[in-house]
Structures are given as structure tokens and as C-alpha cells.
Design a protein around this motif. Sequence first.
Motif, short mmCIF file in Angstrom:
data_model
loop_
_atom_site.label_atom_id
_atom_site.label_comp_id
_atom_site.label_asym_id
_atom_site.label_seq_id
_atom_site.Cartn_x
_atom_site.Cartn_y
_atom_site.Cartn_z
N THR B 12 6.73 16.55 -24.16
CA THR B 12 6.06 17.38 -25.17
C THR B 12 5.38 18.58 -24.52
OG1 THR B 12 5.64 15.40 -26.49
CG2 THR B 12 4.41 17.37 -27.07
N VAL B 13 4.66 18.33 -23.43
CA VAL B 13 3.97 19.41 -22.74
C VAL B 13 4.98 20.41 -22.17
CG1 VAL B 13 2.56 19.98 -20.73
CG2 VAL B 13 1.92 18.06 -22.18
N LEU B 14 6.02 19.89 -21.55
CA LEU B 14 7.03 20.77 -20.96
C LEU B 14 7.69 21.63 -22.03
CD1 LEU B 14 8.71 18.48 -18.28
CD2 LEU B 14 7.38 20.57 -17.90
N ASN B 15 7.97 21.04 -23.20
CA ASN B 15 8.58 21.80 -24.30
C ASN B 15 7.70 22.96 -24.72
OD1 ASN B 15 10.88 20.29 -24.38
ND2 ASN B 15 10.20 18.96 -26.05
N LEU B 16 6.40 22.72 -24.77
CA LEU B 16 5.47 23.78 -25.12
C LEU B 16 5.61 24.96 -24.18
CD1 LEU B 16 1.92 22.53 -26.08
CD2 LEU B 16 3.37 24.15 -27.26
N PHE B 17 5.75 24.67 -22.91
CA PHE B 17 5.89 25.75 -21.93
C PHE B 17 7.26 26.41 -22.01
CE2 PHE B 17 2.12 23.84 -20.04
CZ PHE B 17 1.40 24.97 -19.69
N GLU B 18 8.29 25.64 -22.42
CA GLU B 18 9.61 26.22 -22.63
C GLU B 18 9.57 27.25 -23.75
OE1 GLU B 18 12.06 26.22 -20.56
OE2 GLU B 18 10.92 24.66 -19.55
N GLU B 19 8.90 26.86 -24.84
CA GLU B 19 8.85 27.71 -26.04
C GLU B 19 8.07 28.99 -25.80
OE1 GLU B 19 7.01 25.37 -29.05
OE2 GLU B 19 8.55 23.79 -28.93
N SER B 20 7.05 28.90 -24.95
CA SER B 20 6.13 30.02 -24.83
C SER B 20 6.44 30.89 -23.62
CB SER B 20 4.70 29.47 -24.72
OG SER B 20 3.86 30.45 -24.20
N ASP B 21 6.36 32.21 -23.85
CA ASP B 21 6.52 33.14 -22.75
C ASP B 21 5.22 33.27 -21.97
OD1 ASP B 21 9.06 33.65 -23.55
OD2 ASP B 21 8.59 35.52 -24.58
N TYR B 22 4.15 32.86 -22.62
CA TYR B 22 2.84 33.10 -22.09
C TYR B 22 2.33 31.90 -21.30
CZ TYR B 22 2.94 36.97 -25.31
OH TYR B 22 3.29 38.11 -25.97
N SER B 23 1.26 32.11 -20.61
CA SER B 23 0.54 30.99 -20.02
C SER B 23 -0.30 30.35 -21.11
CB SER B 23 -0.37 31.45 -18.89
OG SER B 23 -0.05 32.74 -18.45
N LEU B 24 -0.73 29.17 -20.87
CA LEU B 24 -1.57 28.44 -21.81
C LEU B 24 -2.79 27.92 -21.07
CD1 LEU B 24 1.37 26.48 -23.46
CD2 LEU B 24 -0.10 28.08 -24.67
N SER B 25 -3.95 28.05 -21.70
CA SER B 25 -5.14 27.49 -21.08
C SER B 25 -5.19 26.00 -21.38
CB SER B 25 -6.39 28.17 -21.63
OG SER B 25 -6.54 27.90 -23.00
N ALA B 26 -5.87 25.26 -20.53
CA ALA B 26 -6.03 23.82 -20.76
C ALA B 26 -6.65 23.59 -22.13
CB ALA B 26 -6.92 23.23 -19.67
N VAL B 27 -7.62 24.41 -22.47
CA VAL B 27 -8.30 24.27 -23.76
C VAL B 27 -7.32 24.44 -24.92
CG1 VAL B 27 -9.99 25.37 -25.28
CG2 VAL B 27 -10.52 25.02 -22.88
N ARG B 28 -6.46 25.45 -24.81
CA ARG B 28 -5.46 25.70 -25.84
C ARG B 28 -4.47 24.54 -25.94
NH1 ARG B 28 -4.25 27.07 -30.51
NH2 ARG B 28 -2.37 28.26 -30.95
N LEU B 29 -4.08 24.03 -24.81
CA LEU B 29 -3.16 22.89 -24.78
C LEU B 29 -3.76 21.69 -25.49
CD1 LEU B 29 -1.81 23.09 -21.13
CD2 LEU B 29 -0.40 23.12 -23.19
N VAL B 30 -4.99 21.39 -25.18
CA VAL B 30 -5.67 20.27 -25.81
C VAL B 30 -5.71 20.46 -27.32
CG1 VAL B 30 -7.92 19.13 -26.07
CG2 VAL B 30 -7.07 19.70 -23.79
N GLU B 31 -5.99 21.69 -27.72
CA GLU B 31 -6.04 22.06 -29.13
C GLU B 31 -4.69 21.85 -29.80
OE1 GLU B 31 -8.23 25.82 -29.44
OE2 GLU B 31 -6.67 26.43 -30.86
N LEU B 32 -3.64 22.36 -29.15
CA LEU B 32 -2.29 22.27 -29.73
C LEU B 32 -1.79 20.84 -29.80
CD1 LEU B 32 -0.54 25.25 -27.89
CD2 LEU B 32 -1.00 25.11 -30.35
N LEU B 33 -2.24 20.01 -28.88
CA LEU B 33 -1.67 18.68 -28.75
C LEU B 33 -2.59 17.58 -29.24
CD1 LEU B 33 -0.17 19.21 -25.19
CD2 LEU B 33 1.12 19.08 -27.32
N ASN B 34 -3.68 17.96 -29.86
CA ASN B 34 -4.69 16.95 -30.20
C ASN B 34 -4.21 15.89 -31.19
OD1 ASN B 34 -6.26 17.25 -33.07
ND2 ASN B 34 -5.28 19.16 -32.45
#
Lengths: 125, 125
Positions: B12-34
Amino acid sequence: MGVVRKTKSVVTVLNLFEESDYSLSAVRLVELLNKKMNKTTVYRIVERLKDEGILHSFAGKDGLTWYAKCKGCTSSNHVDSHPHFQCRECGKSECLSIDVQVPAISNHKVDSAELLLMGHCADCL
Amino acid sequence: MGVVRKTKSVVTVLNLFEESDYSLSAVRLVELLNKKMNKTTVYRIVERLKDEGILHSFAGKDGLTWYAKCKGCTSSNHVDSHPHFQCRECGKSECLSIDVQVPAISNHKVDSAELLLMGHCADCL
DNA sequence: AATTTAATGCAACTAAGTTGCATAAGCAAA
DNA sequence: TTTGCTTATGCAACTTAGTTGCATTAAATT
């Protein structure tokens, strides 16, 4: 944006930066000054001095905020290319007086750059 | 240093990074995956992926930790000159594929460099 | 399928930095 | 040098990023 008053606490903080060649993290400042003033005060002073262009700040590799004296900055005119060095061993951070040329990126407006070099300082080699 | 298992959460985490061209902050990741996983799990996965050389991290201007896909990094061989761009407006951060030449400093051993450019991104101009 | 070892969830914690508010101290003008 | 206005400080309580310990669950390997 208020006028910065030369209070005892402000003078104490400024003296610390006079004495030191290095940058200081907010955490370190709080530690050094915990007998003389409140932690909140330290954070507020250092932010005020930043607004005035007397100090500048940057994020260390650890995410901590570091402060250092500005050389040739005023509140209106900020020299924003500040390279810094942080030691992996002792964590200490220094200001470098090297010039960094800021690369341009298409479709972006770049207005400042922070170059953080990591490695080992003279003391830790 | 354990083997990284391809668990549902890791995928799931890897897919998020595949989809996004951008970097993601830990905070944003936690938010997206909560909804999908625990905050602790997010922090641990992202650290594991960093150890494996799949992601790399850097501190944004705000002091938050950001993660991005590594291009051409393995766990043994890390390409450490990663320039990043962060937007002052929306806070988003991007990886740049510009090469940064690391300046040498006398009496110091420099082994990596982080160049963080600040300004306004395409969306916020 | 059984076993081993890594991954997850949860709750409680740590630590950096912030906020609100009452009190104290600078500073300017009288 | 006192008055009065405004900024600065202390304190306590809070917020938020990130971590830790431990019991439980789920990969991978045989």
C-alpha cells in the motif's frame, strides 16, 4: 511587527552567538539558558531576532531547528544562500561562507536555497 | 537488519509512492493511510524502505521528515546528492533530478549533501 | 500444515515547539 | 523621575511528530 527591545534576556542570547563560531539549535539554547530564562522566552527571542535579520534558521538533518548569526542580512534584504555543515558524530552545525549558486527549475519560482552538508567535523575526525 | 516482507501495508505504501510524482511527508502519509494502517506502522515501513534504499528522506524547511523514491539507489550504494524543492505556499515537496556538486571544506569530511530549494511550485504560481 | 521470524496494533510515552494569560520590564514623553 | 503605554517574560497547559514495549498476527520457508 514589534520593535525589538534590548532586554537582559535578548542580550544574553546575543552574547551566546557572539561567543560561538557555531550555530546553535533551539534545544541547545534552551539547555544552555535554562537557569537564566524560560524555554518559551528562548523560542520567542530567537524568532524575533530572525525577523530582524540578526539570526537565520535552518532545519538540521535531525529535523531540529538551528540558528546562526546572519552575515550581511537585514530584515528587508536577506541573503538566502546559506550553506551549513552538520557533523554526524557530535551533531554540531556550522555556517559556511561558501557561495552556492541556486539552480533554476522550469515552472518554479525559486527564492532561496539551503545547502546542508553532512559528514565529520574537525573535532570528530 | 531484517528482510523486508511484502506485506499488504508495505505494498500500500509503495503504491502511494508509485502514484505520486512528489515526495510525501511522514505526517501526510499517516493522514492518507489512517484508515488502512496504524501510524506506528507507517513510520516503521517508511524507515524499513529507507534502509533498503527504496526511499530516501530529508528534512523539509518546517523540520518535518519527507520521503521520496530513490532513483538509482540500493542499500549498499547510496546516491546522496538529492536536491529537493519545497513550495512555501502549499508545502509540497518534489525531488529534482539536477546534479549537485558537493563543495569540499578544509578539515572536514563531507559525505553527503542536501540541497533544499524553496519557492513557489507550478500550481501555486 | 507447522514453525519461525518479521510485521502490526495499541497504548503510553518523549520531546520540540506553541498558546493564552497575567505580570514585569523597556521606553518615550511629560 | 514618574506616568503610561507597549513589548517581553514566566508559567502552565497544550499540540504534534515521532518512538517504544509488548502482545498478537501474518509472511515466508520447510
